[in-house]
Motif scaffolding. Structure first.
Motif, short mmCIF file in Angstrom:
data_model
loop_
_atom_site.label_atom_id
_atom_site.label_comp_id
_atom_site.label_asym_id
_atom_site.label_seq_id
_atom_site.Cartn_x
_atom_site.Cartn_y
_atom_site.Cartn_z
N GLU A 133 -4.18 10.33 -8.33
CA GLU A 133 -3.60 9.00 -8.44
C GLU A 133 -3.61 8.34 -7.06
O GLU A 133 -3.16 8.95 -6.08
CB GLU A 133 -2.17 9.09 -8.98
N PRO A 184 -3.18 4.42 -4.72
CA PRO A 184 -2.58 3.08 -4.78
C PRO A 184 -3.61 1.98 -4.99
O PRO A 184 -4.72 2.04 -4.45
CB PRO A 184 -1.90 2.94 -3.42
N SER A 187 1.31 -0.10 -9.52
CA SER A 187 0.93 -0.06 -8.11
C SER A 187 -0.09 1.03 -7.84
O SER A 187 -0.66 1.10 -6.75
CB SER A 187 2.16 0.17 -7.23
N THR A 188 -0.34 1.91 -8.82
CA THR A 188 -1.29 2.99 -8.65
C THR A 188 -2.15 3.12 -9.91
O THR A 188 -1.80 2.60 -10.97
CB THR A 188 -0.59 4.34 -8.41
N GLY A 232 -6.72 3.24 -0.25
CA GLY A 232 -6.37 2.45 -1.43
C GLY A 232 -7.56 2.14 -2.30
O GLY A 232 -8.72 2.40 -1.94
N VAL A 260 -4.60 -1.52 -3.95
CA VAL A 260 -4.27 -2.34 -2.79
C VAL A 260 -4.91 -3.72 -2.82
O VAL A 260 -4.52 -4.59 -2.04
CB VAL A 260 -4.67 -1.62 -1.48
N SER A 314 0.82 -1.21 0.00
CA SER A 314 0.00 0.00 0.00
C SER A 314 0.85 1.26 0.00
O SER A 314 1.16 1.80 1.05
CB SER A 314 -0.91 -0.01 1.23
N PRO A 315 1.27 1.75 -1.21
CA PRO A 315 1.98 3.02 -1.24
C PRO A 315 1.07 4.16 -0.82
O PRO A 315 -0.14 4.06 -0.86
CB PRO A 315 2.39 3.16 -2.72
N GLN A 316 1.68 5.27 -0.40
CA GLN A 316 0.89 6.40 0.05
C GLN A 316 0.19 7.08 -1.14
O GLN A 316 0.75 7.18 -2.22
CB GLN A 316 1.80 7.42 0.74
N PRO A 317 -1.05 7.54 -0.95
CA PRO A 317 -1.73 8.29 -2.02
C PRO A 317 -0.93 9.52 -2.40
O PRO A 317 -0.21 10.09 -1.57
CB PRO A 317 -3.07 8.67 -1.37
N THR A 318 -1.04 9.93 -3.68
CA THR A 318 -0.30 11.09 -4.16
C THR A 318 -1.09 12.38 -3.97
O THR A 318 -0.68 13.42 -4.42
CB THR A 318 0.04 10.93 -5.65
#
Length: 443
Positions: free
Chosen positions: A209, A211, A197-198, A182, A213, A80-84
């Motif tokens: 943009e 992520p 990943s996004t 996500g 998840v 789960s990358p951080q939202p942009t």
């Protein structure tokens, strides 16, 4: 961090001394204090805190629901990358992160969509109809991802999950990940998200943009689910859709009742801003559906419309929307084209510059693939941006999907200057395809 299960709690030994009292330290405690301490231990053991995405949930208790499985199939979960972007709504009042599901599941029987917000009075009227067991409001719209128009639903994860397929509903990891910002994407799109990943939710260059998840089974006609706190950031309309559960009553019996309350159509005849589709094992795509593009300034300029599904993957948009927005005009090089009115000034400017640059021969009018084409993408249930009239296909034979294409890159650069995105840069290339992704002032 999850609290320890009962077996891990540092509880007193089950061995008992005379009179049923615990030996050792417990025997030294006042008699009135022992039951208090035992109660505190049991409360701590019964509480749970959401684990990180990818962590394992304890098996659901078999006493919570007769439908609850004893084991959980594994969903396709991603890191789960951080939202942009930051949602315009704050987390205040957002609620608690979803844990194991204890409420019974509900069938997703009808999808109600509207191009305008539903009023509270209309919601109360729908809930009161005979045969309506549950109504789940959400905010629904379409976004474009590589010319695939995906339906995005902003939902309350805690209640909406009850309407999703069984394995999706019971996987608390999925809904915690959605709660944390996500996207849960339908399995039918696994090829689209396999190498990313996004997802950028919209064809505008500055669209939000988020992520990806989870890749799981979703409610029919819903492609992407996001927590409702992101709805304003994504430009989703206010409370414009409902998933309705009719319980033991046939959805086709309830559908005309809802249409009567909301002024919708069940046959697709006439002009209406309401679409009601039957979901479930016997879906009905013949009724009215809604196309409401979101994701930025281009989407706002396009407008929304209802449409009927025709044979062969074609659609019939609301004729009033077509009359208002679709134009047939002459442009350089290509001659007569039919597009959404918002495209024509920038298309004309790009082709004029290509002509003045001595590159007109690089575009072959006889190989022009069209602009406004009201249809789904072949072999899918996704609308194309051609259905909105904001994409064009050039030099079709030599620029097929999955190839680098032969279109002159100087032509590409000029189209990009005038606000068009090029499909040759996608993960699965489509070098014939140009779509409007930002508005440019033409003087």
């Amino acid at each position: 961090m999850r609290r320890s299960p009962v077996s891990d709690v540092d509880a007193p030994s089950p061995r008992r001394g005379a009179g049923g009292r615990e030996p050792g330290a417990w025997a030294e405690l006042p008699a009135w204090l022992v039951p208090v301490l035992v109660a505190l231990v049991l409360v701590a053991a019964g509480c749970s805190v959401a684990s990180p995405v990818g962590g394992e949930d304890p098996a659901p208790s078999p006493t919570t629901s007769a439908d609850e499985p004893s084991t959980l199939p594994t969903a396709s979960l991603a890191p789960s990358p951080q939202p942009t972007a930051t949602p315009t709504a704050t987390a205040t009042g957002h609620g608690r992160a979803p844990g194991p599901l204890t409420a019974p599941l509900l069938p997703a029987d009808l999808l109600v969509q509207r191009t305008r917000p539903l009023t509270r009075e209309q919601l109360r009227a729908v809930r009161a109809l005979p045969g309506v067991e549950h109504v789940e409001p959400m905010r629904l719209a379409q976004v474009s991802v590589e010319n695939r128009v995906l339906t995005v639903a902003a939902v309350d994860p805690a209640s909406y999950r009850r309407l999703t397929p069984r394995t999706t509903a019971y996987d608390a990891r999925v809904w915690r990940a959605v709660f944390d910002g996500g996207l849960a994407v339908d399995r039918s799109l696994r090829d689209l998200v396999a190498d990313r990943s996004t997802l950028q939710l919209g064809n505008d260059a500055d669209a939000t943009e988020l992520p990806v998840v989870a890749v799981v089974d979703q409610v029919p006609q819903v492609d992407v689910v996001v927590d409702h706190v992101w709805a304003d950031e994504l430009g989703l309309p206010q409370r414009n859709a409902l998933v309705v559960s009719t319980g033991s009553v046939a959805p086709r019996v309830v559908r005309p009742r809802i249409a009567g309350v909301l002024g919708g159509s069940t046959s697709g005849s006439g002009t209406t801003d309401v679409g009601i589709s039957v979901l479930g094992p016997d879906p009905d795509l013949s009724g009215v559906q809604t196309a409401l593009l979101t994701g930025g300034s281009v989407a706002a300029a396009v407008g929304s419309f209802t449409y009927r599904v025709l044979k062969g993957g074609a659609i019939e948009p609301d004729p009033d929307w077509v009359l208002q927005h679709v134009r047939t005009e002459e442009v350089p090089i290509l001659g007569e084209v039919t597009c959404h009115e918002v495209v024509l000034p920038q298309l004309r400017a790009a082709l004029t510059e290509i002509e003045r640059s001595g590159l007109a021969a690089e575009i072959r009018p006889e190989q022009y693939g069209g602009c406004y084409q009201p249809r789904f993408i072949a072999d899918t249930g996704s609308l194309s941006l051609h259905a909105f009239g904001i994409a064009i296909d050039l030099n079709v034979p030599d620029n097929q999907r999955g190839t680098v294409g032969k279109i002159d890159r100087r032509v590409v650069a000029i189209f990009q200057k005038w606000g068009f995105a090029w499909g040759g840069l996608w993960s699965w290339t489509d070098p014939m395809h140009f779509e409007l992704d930002r508005l440019v002032e033409v003087r």
